[in-house]
Scaffold this motif. Structure first.
Motif, PDB file in Angstrom:
ATOM      1  N   ILE A  78      -5.888  13.196   1.215  1.00 40.12           N
ATOM      2  CA  ILE A  78      -5.619  11.620   0.053  1.00 40.12           C
ATOM      3  C   ILE A  78      -5.196  10.457   0.471  1.00 40.12           C
ATOM      4  CG2 ILE A  78      -4.364  10.744  -2.070  1.00 40.12           C
ATOM      5  CD1 ILE A  78      -5.089  14.145  -3.053  1.00 40.12           C
TER       6      ILE A  78
ATOM      7  N   TYR B 109       1.837   6.429  -7.328  1.00 39.74           N
ATOM      8  CA  TYR B 109       0.313   7.165  -7.210  1.00 39.74           C
ATOM      9  C   TYR B 109       1.262   8.848  -7.716  1.00 39.74           C
ATOM     10  CZ  TYR B 109      -3.827   8.706  -7.927  1.00 39.74           C
ATOM     11  OH  TYR B 109      -5.375   9.644  -8.756  1.00 39.74           O
TER      12      TYR B 109
ATOM     13  N   ASN C 214      -6.932   6.532   1.095  1.00 38.35           N
ATOM     14  CA  ASN C 214      -7.000   5.698   0.228  1.00 38.35           C
ATOM     15  C   ASN C 214      -6.504   4.429   2.387  1.00 38.35           C
ATOM     16  OD1 ASN C 214      -7.116   6.595  -1.942  1.00 38.35           O
ATOM     17  ND2 ASN C 214      -4.878   7.049  -1.793  1.00 38.35           N
TER      18      ASN C 214
ATOM     19  N   PHE D 137       1.234  -1.618   0.123  1.00 42.41           N
ATOM     20  CA  PHE D 137       0.094   0.503  -0.020  1.00 42.41           C
ATOM     21  C   PHE D 137       0.842   1.302   0.108  1.00 42.41           C
ATOM     22  CE2 PHE D 137      -2.524   2.852   2.791  1.00 42.41           C
ATOM     23  CZ  PHE D 137      -2.986   3.961   1.867  1.00 42.41           C
TER      24      PHE D 137
ATOM     25  N   PHE E 112      -8.412   1.290   2.002  1.00 38.52           N
ATOM     26  CA  PHE E 112      -7.478  -0.085   2.253  1.00 38.52           C
ATOM     27  C   PHE E 112      -7.986  -0.457   3.132  1.00 38.52           C
ATOM     28  CE2 PHE E 112      -3.499  -2.283   2.903  1.00 38.52           C
ATOM     29  CZ  PHE E 112      -3.545  -3.247   2.115  1.00 38.52           C
TER      30      PHE E 112
ATOM     31  N   PHE F 130       1.334   3.991  -2.680  1.00 38.76           N
ATOM     32  CA  PHE F 130       0.670   5.533  -3.090  1.00 38.76           C
ATOM     33  C   PHE F 130       2.048   5.824  -2.784  1.00 38.76           C
ATOM     34  CE2 PHE F 130      -0.109   9.213   0.148  1.00 38.76           C
ATOM     35  CZ  PHE F 130      -1.267   9.619  -0.515  1.00 38.76           C
TER      36      PHE F 130
END
Length: 107
Positions: free
Chosen positions: A72, A46, A76, A39, A80, A43
């Motif tokens: 953000i 991205y 997320n 994760f 998740f 992140f």
């Protein structure tokens, strides 16, 4: 087999090629730690790609302040965690071992 992998890598967009090393390093951690590492890696890749594209197009990087990026991140993270709990619940309903359900590779 190796030739096929090279061809598949060439056909993928640059964002996917930049995520490969981080994905491989995240698979070194077993179970839940691997999920968290994946994760965080996803992140970072991205957000950095969006920042690079925004800077390259000249639209300004005012949207990448700490409060915006942290908001953000927490959205997320919540999504998740919800998906991870849904996966664990599905494994429990199917009477499967939870450690196998959270494994990064099929066991």
């Amino acid at each position: 087999m190796a030739r096929r992998r090279r061809l598949a890598r060439k056909l993928q967009p640059p964002s996917m090629r930049s995520a490969f090393p981080l994905g491989r390093s995240a698979r070194r951690f077993p179970g839940f730690a691997g999920a968290i590492a994946a994760f965080l890696a996803a992140f970072v890749v991205y957000e950095s790609l969006i920042l690079a594209i925004t800077a390259a197009t000249g639209l300004g990087v005012d949207h990448f302040t700490a409060p915006v990026v942290s908001r953000i991140f927490f959205i997320n993270l919540g999504a998740f965690a919800a998906l991870l709990m849904l996966k664990a619940a599905g494994a429990a309903v199917a009477n499967r071992d939870l450690t196998k359900a959270l494994a990064s590779r099929p066991i």
